[in-house]
Motif scaffolding. Structure first.
Motif, short mmCIF file in Angstrom:
data_model
loop_
_atom_site.label_atom_id
_atom_site.label_comp_id
_atom_site.label_asym_id
_atom_site.label_seq_id
_atom_site.Cartn_x
_atom_site.Cartn_y
_atom_site.Cartn_z
N LYS A 1 1.02 -1.37 -0.02
CA LYS A 1 -0.14 0.14 0.09
C LYS A 1 1.08 1.51 -0.21
O LYS A 1 0.68 2.20 -0.75
CB LYS A 1 -0.98 0.25 2.05
N LEU A 2 1.68 1.08 0.94
CA LEU A 2 2.54 2.51 0.72
C LEU A 2 3.28 2.91 -0.38
O LEU A 2 3.49 3.78 -0.41
CB LEU A 2 3.96 2.13 1.58
N GLN A 3 4.06 1.12 -0.96
CA GLN A 3 4.08 1.76 -2.46
C GLN A 3 3.27 2.21 -3.25
O GLN A 3 3.52 3.14 -4.48
CB GLN A 3 4.57 0.06 -2.96
N GLU A 4 2.62 1.66 -3.57
CA GLU A 4 0.89 2.40 -4.13
C GLU A 4 0.67 3.85 -3.92
O GLU A 4 0.50 4.24 -5.29
CB GLU A 4 -0.33 1.07 -3.76
N ALA A 5 0.86 4.17 -2.80
CA ALA A 5 0.70 5.62 -2.98
C ALA A 5 1.87 5.94 -2.87
O ALA A 5 2.01 7.69 -2.83
CB ALA A 5 0.37 5.43 -1.32
N TYR B 1 5.05 5.55 -1.45
CA TYR B 1 6.60 5.55 -0.73
C TYR B 1 7.19 4.48 -0.73
O TYR B 1 6.67 3.40 -0.18
CB TYR B 1 5.70 5.97 0.97
N ILE B 2 8.34 4.78 -0.92
CA ILE B 2 9.01 3.17 -1.19
C ILE B 2 9.77 3.00 0.47
O ILE B 2 10.64 4.20 0.72
CB ILE B 2 9.95 3.56 -2.59
N CYS B 3 10.37 1.62 0.96
CA CYS B 3 10.87 1.92 2.14
C CYS B 3 10.70 0.46 2.62
O CYS B 3 10.78 -0.21 1.74
CB CYS B 3 9.55 1.98 3.36
#
Length: 311
Positions: free
Chosen positions: A25-29, A31-33
């Motif tokens: 979900k972070l990546q889709e938004a 934000y790469i972590c």
């Protein structure tokens, strides 16, 4: 001890799926972590504790709060800290102009005004902390650059974060309708108190690896040429090895990629870098130092000028 290790392993096995979903979900938004960052964010959610994020400027600390607000479709309330920040600026203020206008209206009517009427919630100006407490559903409360505020304000903040309530002398105690999810960021301009650190989970975000930074640049600037993105990332990685006063972060890498893409460049050479160095460096001595060693830096990252051969 072995039992403790086994219980920890079991916890991560049971929650691996939730963490994987969060990473996706972070990546889709946008934000790469890495996984450790996702685990810290996840645990802050589960344990309902503030997450203290420290690291160099421009590595995405503030972005964590922004992307969580976006993912959960919940308000982002930001308290930007600075030297001299006091309680009234962070909590609430009375709208003196409206109070004065109300007084004049009542005097015109020949009516008396008591303190209860004058110090009413309708004349209260909510600042970030009070606004966060008054939300019906849990907002994301971003306390940004806490190390820029003084120690007195930090101590005051501990009380608010511990009890989730504030006392307004004229009205009484205001308790949180829903406990905010708190992200606290700092750049280590001063040492934070042990009391604050104990109340938070801790996350350090460092400069990313080449692979992670390249992924971020391509994600944030999809129209950038792939080979150019690689050279930008390699140059930034080399640049950070120098003794700079203000080391550029990932935010500067993204800005540079966006600038070069908008100028329709698909390569780097010495002339292009010299003309756009102000996008990534914000200190005159860093500019001078980099310009003096620019040929060496470009050689390290394998930049070849399309016009002039080796840089």
């Amino acid at each position: 001890m072995s039992g403790h290790v086994e219980s920890c392993s079991l916890f991560f096995m049971e929650n691996k799926k939730e963490i994987d979903v969060l990473i996706q979900k972070l990546q889709e938004a946008g934000y790469i972590c890495d996984r450790s960052t996702a685990v810290s964010i996840y645990l802050a959610q589960v344990l309902q504790k503030p997450l203290l994020i420290e690291g160099p400027a421009g590595v995405g600390k503030t972005e964590v709060a922004k992307v969580l607000s976006k993912l959960e479709n919940t308000p982002l309330i930001r308290l930007q800290c600075y030297e001299g920040l006091d309680q009234s600026q962070a909590l609430y203020e009375w709208n003196y102009q409206h109070q004065l206008l109300y007084l004049k209206q009542m005097e015109t009517r020949g009516e008396q005004v008591g303190d209860t009427e004058l110090f009413n919630v309708r004349f209260l100006l909510e600042r970030p902390l009070l606004k966060a407490l008054n939300q019906s559903s849990s907002p994301i409360l971003l306390i940004d650059e806490i190390d820029r505020a003084d120690e007195e304000f930090e101590s005051f903040l501990l009380e608010v974060l511990s009890d989730w309530q504030i006392s307004i002398p004229e009205i009484g105690t205001v308790k949180a309708k829903s406990i905010p999810r708190v992200i606290v960021t700092g750049n280590r301009t001063r040492e934070l108190s042990e009391a604050l650190r104990r109340r938070c989970l801790y996350l350090w975000i460092d400069f990313p690896s080449f692979e992670k930074e390249l992924k971020i640049v391509k994600e944030k600037v999809p129209k950038v040429d792939v080979m150019l993105a690689e050279k930008i990332t390699a140059f930034m990685q080399e640049l950070r090895t120098k003794n700079l006063n203000k080391v550029p972060g990932v935010a500067e890498s993204v800005d540079w990629a966006r600038a070069l893409a908008n100028m329709h460049f698909d390569h780097l050479n010495k002339e292009i870098v010299e003309q756009t160095l102000g996008v990534i460096l914000k200190d005159w001595s860093d500019m001078r130092e980099t310009q003096m060693s620019l040929s060496e830096l470009l050689e390290r990252v394998g930049v070849i000028s399309k016009m002039d051969g080796p840089a």
